[in-house]
Design a protein around this motif. Structure first.
Motif, PDB file in Angstrom:
ATOM      1  N   ASN A  99      12.987  -9.619  17.822  1.00 29.50           N
ATOM      2  CA  ASN A  99      13.665 -10.494  18.773  1.00 29.50           C
ATOM      3  C   ASN A  99      14.445  -9.602  19.730  1.00 29.50           C
ATOM      4  O   ASN A  99      15.279  -8.793  19.298  1.00 29.50           O
ATOM      5  N   PHE A 116      13.026 -13.141  24.020  1.00 29.90           N
ATOM      6  CA  PHE A 116      11.718 -13.418  23.436  1.00 29.90           C
ATOM      7  C   PHE A 116      11.717 -13.022  21.967  1.00 29.90           C
ATOM      8  O   PHE A 116      12.577 -12.282  21.495  1.00 29.90           O
ATOM      9  N   CYS A 118       8.755 -11.893  18.904  1.00 28.84           N
ATOM     10  CA  CYS A 118       7.381 -11.470  18.697  1.00 28.84           C
ATOM     11  C   CYS A 118       7.155 -11.274  17.199  1.00 28.84           C
ATOM     12  O   CYS A 118       8.045 -10.788  16.497  1.00 28.84           O
ATOM     13  N   ASN A 132       6.121 -15.232  19.877  1.00 27.52           N
ATOM     14  CA  ASN A 132       6.573 -16.434  19.200  1.00 27.52           C
ATOM     15  C   ASN A 132       7.317 -17.373  20.147  1.00 27.52           C
ATOM     16  O   ASN A 132       7.106 -18.569  20.137  1.00 27.52           O
ATOM     17  N   TYR A 133       8.210 -16.827  20.960  1.00 29.79           N
ATOM     18  CA  TYR A 133       8.897 -17.620  21.982  1.00 29.79           C
ATOM     19  C   TYR A 133       9.254 -16.713  23.143  1.00 29.79           C
ATOM     20  O   TYR A 133       9.366 -15.504  23.007  1.00 29.79           O
ATOM     21  N   ASP A 135      11.928 -17.330  26.280  1.00 25.91           N
ATOM     22  CA  ASP A 135      12.892 -18.207  26.940  1.00 25.91           C
ATOM     23  C   ASP A 135      13.220 -17.630  28.309  1.00 25.91           C
ATOM     24  O   ASP A 135      14.152 -16.850  28.459  1.00 25.91           O
TER      25      ASP A 135
END
Length: 144
Positions: A99, A116, A118, A132-133, A135
């Motif tokens: 992260n 983000f 991963c 994974n995200y 933002d």
């Protein structure tokens, strides 16, 4: 409750033919069917073998590449060094998580920061690194 219609008589007791089980009584509780939950056993063969884990350096480089692919101006991307607060970590099952953030220019030339996450999944069918995200402000992304 039985009703008799004029001129008709109640039916006589009917005997069960020999060899057949006795039918259940009308209001008797029905036996519960016992079911067993099917437990999946671990797969055998090539899919069950553990795979060699990815080094943190390669994992971080893969994550950075995934983030750059989404940026409007990928060459402006700056990432933190993966040390201390932003170091990737590995779970017992071999999954790696990172992260962090990226600082990059949006389509207007303004530098913005986006967070983000991963993940790396060491699966025998093919290990994979996934974003994974992410933002990010839409103006930071490709195709805005």
């Amino acid at each position: 409750m039985a009703f008799l219609v004029a001129g008709l008589t109640a039916p006589a007791e009917v005997s069960q033919p020999p060899g057949l089980p006795e039918p259940p009584a009308m209001n008797a509780p029905q036996p519960q069917e016992q079911t067993q939950e099917k437990v999946e056993e671990p797969a055998s063969g090539a899919d069950a073998t553990p795979v060699e884990t990815l080094s943190d350096e390669i994992f971080v480089a893969s994550c950075r590449s995934l983030v750059r692919q989404r940026l409007a101006i990928p060459e402006s991307a700056r990432f933190p060094e993966p040390e201390a607060e932003y170091a990737p970590f590995t779970l017992e099952n071999g999954v790696k998580i990172w992260n962090a953030y990226v600082s990059a220019q949006n389509i207007y030339g303004t530098r913005m920061r986006a967070e983000f996450g991963c993940n790396y999944y060491p699966m025998a069918r093919g290990p994979k690194v996934e974003l994974n995200y992410f933002d990010a402000d839409p103006s930071l992304l490709k195709g805005y």
